[in-house]
Design a protein around this motif. Structure first.
Motif, short mmCIF file in Angstrom:
data_model
loop_
_atom_site.label_atom_id
_atom_site.label_comp_id
_atom_site.label_asym_id
_atom_site.label_seq_id
_atom_site.Cartn_x
_atom_site.Cartn_y
_atom_site.Cartn_z
N ILE A 174 -14.19 10.77 -2.71
CA ILE A 174 -13.19 10.07 -3.54
C ILE A 174 -13.66 10.00 -4.99
O ILE A 174 -12.87 10.10 -5.93
CB ILE A 174 -12.93 8.66 -2.98
N PHE A 214 0.84 -1.20 0.00
CA PHE A 214 0.00 0.00 0.00
C PHE A 214 0.88 1.26 0.00
O PHE A 214 0.67 2.18 -0.80
CB PHE A 214 -0.91 -0.04 1.24
N PRO A 218 -13.37 6.82 6.32
CA PRO A 218 -13.78 7.38 7.62
C PRO A 218 -13.66 8.89 7.68
O PRO A 218 -14.18 9.52 8.60
CB PRO A 218 -12.80 6.71 8.61
N ARG A 219 -12.99 9.49 6.69
CA ARG A 219 -12.84 10.95 6.66
C ARG A 219 -13.87 11.60 5.73
O ARG A 219 -13.84 12.80 5.50
CB ARG A 219 -11.44 11.33 6.18
N SER A 225 -6.76 5.32 -2.60
CA SER A 225 -6.00 6.13 -1.64
C SER A 225 -4.86 6.88 -2.33
O SER A 225 -4.66 8.08 -2.11
CB SER A 225 -5.45 5.24 -0.53
N CYS A 269 -6.97 12.97 3.97
CA CYS A 269 -6.67 11.53 3.97
C CYS A 269 -5.67 11.16 5.06
O CYS A 269 -4.66 11.83 5.25
CB CYS A 269 -6.11 11.14 2.60
N ILE A 270 -5.96 10.08 5.78
CA ILE A 270 -5.07 9.62 6.86
C ILE A 270 -4.39 8.29 6.50
O ILE A 270 -3.85 7.61 7.37
CB ILE A 270 -5.82 9.48 8.20
N LEU A 271 -4.47 7.90 5.23
CA LEU A 271 -3.77 6.69 4.74
C LEU A 271 -4.14 5.43 5.53
O LEU A 271 -3.27 4.62 5.87
CB LEU A 271 -2.24 6.92 4.81
N CYS A 272 -5.42 5.28 5.78
CA CYS A 272 -5.86 4.11 6.56
C CYS A 272 -6.03 2.87 5.68
O CYS A 272 -6.11 1.76 6.19
CB CYS A 272 -7.16 4.43 7.28
N ALA A 273 -6.17 3.07 4.37
CA ALA A 273 -6.34 1.98 3.40
C ALA A 273 -7.74 1.37 3.38
O ALA A 273 -7.99 0.37 2.70
CB ALA A 273 -5.31 0.87 3.58
N ALA A 274 -8.67 1.97 4.11
CA ALA A 274 -10.04 1.44 4.11
C ALA A 274 -10.65 1.50 2.70
O ALA A 274 -11.42 0.60 2.31
CB ALA A 274 -10.92 2.21 5.10
N CYS A 275 -10.31 2.54 1.94
CA CYS A 275 -10.87 2.68 0.60
C CYS A 275 -10.31 1.62 -0.35
O CYS A 275 -11.06 0.84 -0.97
CB CYS A 275 -10.60 4.09 0.05
#
Ligand code: SF4
Ligand code: FES
Length: 238
Positions: free
Chosen positions: A220, A110, A215-216, A171, A148-154
């Protein structure tokens, strides 16, 4: 103090050193309605089974380290309240990444994609005496994607990514958008070239699971459309 309730947490556990395949394990916890899923996982790890592996840091929705699948949907464990998760909660690691242990996945592929879009400001002009001026209107062009917090949920909710792990993913596109549409940045054409690649932005099939997963609440869909438009026209529209 709010009344507590009992909840069952079903966790898809896997330790590649000893397990042949992932298996479900159930735990019972006593929680308050405003506890988060991460609090329930802490309760399990600290008081029931210290071998449970889970990653988290800020506990306030800003570091992006505790994205996982909760009740079938990608989410941050520190943002989902137990009163909303319910009395039977399933928790699984993010899909599409190698599981290191339990809920901890290997994020390196990622971050490799993140690095591929050059996620830093590039401007080779000599620095001005005070600042690189930008109008409020120009700043607004990329405001959303700075969140974006780079959580990878997307990316890990995207069927195109599941089908082709080489796809750069939403992301990285969001992160690229933040710089492409920064009026002061000079590498936007290079970034567009990278995203025009066969594993770039055209792999998006407009399913947009990513929008729901974020979550933000970043738009997108709009970010991807704007990057595609910039590739087609060769212009950022400034
Ligand atoms: Fe997470 Fe949203 Fe950034 Fe994707 S766009 S990595 S879901 S914060
Ligand atoms: Fe940092 Fe949840 S622990 S976002």
């Amino acid at each position: 103090m709010a009344e507590t309730f009992r909840a069952t947490i079903r966790i898809l556990r896997y330790n590649p050193d000893v397990d042949k395949k992932p298996h479900w394990a159930e735990y019972t916890v006593e929680v308050e309605p405003t506890d988060r899923v991460i609090d329930a996982l802490h309760q399990i790890k600290w008081f029931q089974d210290g071998t449970l592996a889970v990653r988290r840091s800020c506990l306030h929705g800003v570091c992006g380290s505790d994205a996982m699948i909760i009740n079938g949907r990608n989410a941050l464990a520190c943002k989902v309240l137990m009163k909303n998760a319910g009395t039977m909660v399933t928790v699984e690691p993010l899909r599409g990444f190698r599981v290191i242990k339990d809920l901890v996945v290997d994020m390196e592929p990622f971050f490799e994609k993140y690095r591929s879009i050059m996620p830093y400001f590039i401007n080779n002009d000599p620095p001005p005496p005070r600042e690189r001026y930008q109008s409020p209107e120009d700043r607004a062009r990329f405001d959303d994607t700075t969140k974006c917090i780079l959580c990878a949920a997307c990316t890990t909710s995207c069927p195109s990514f599941w089908a082709n792990p080489k796809y750069v993913g939403p992301s990285a596109i969001v992160q690229a958008h933040r710089f492409i549409f920064d009026s002061r940045d000079q590498a936007w054409e290079e970034r567009l070239r990278i995203l025009a690649d066969r594993d770039g932005v055209w792999r998006c099939r407009s399913v947009f699971n990513c929008v729901e997963a974020c979550p933000r609440e970043i738009n997108i869909k709009k970010a991807i459309a704007e990057v595609q438009q910039a590739i087609l026209t060769g212009s950022r529209g400034f």
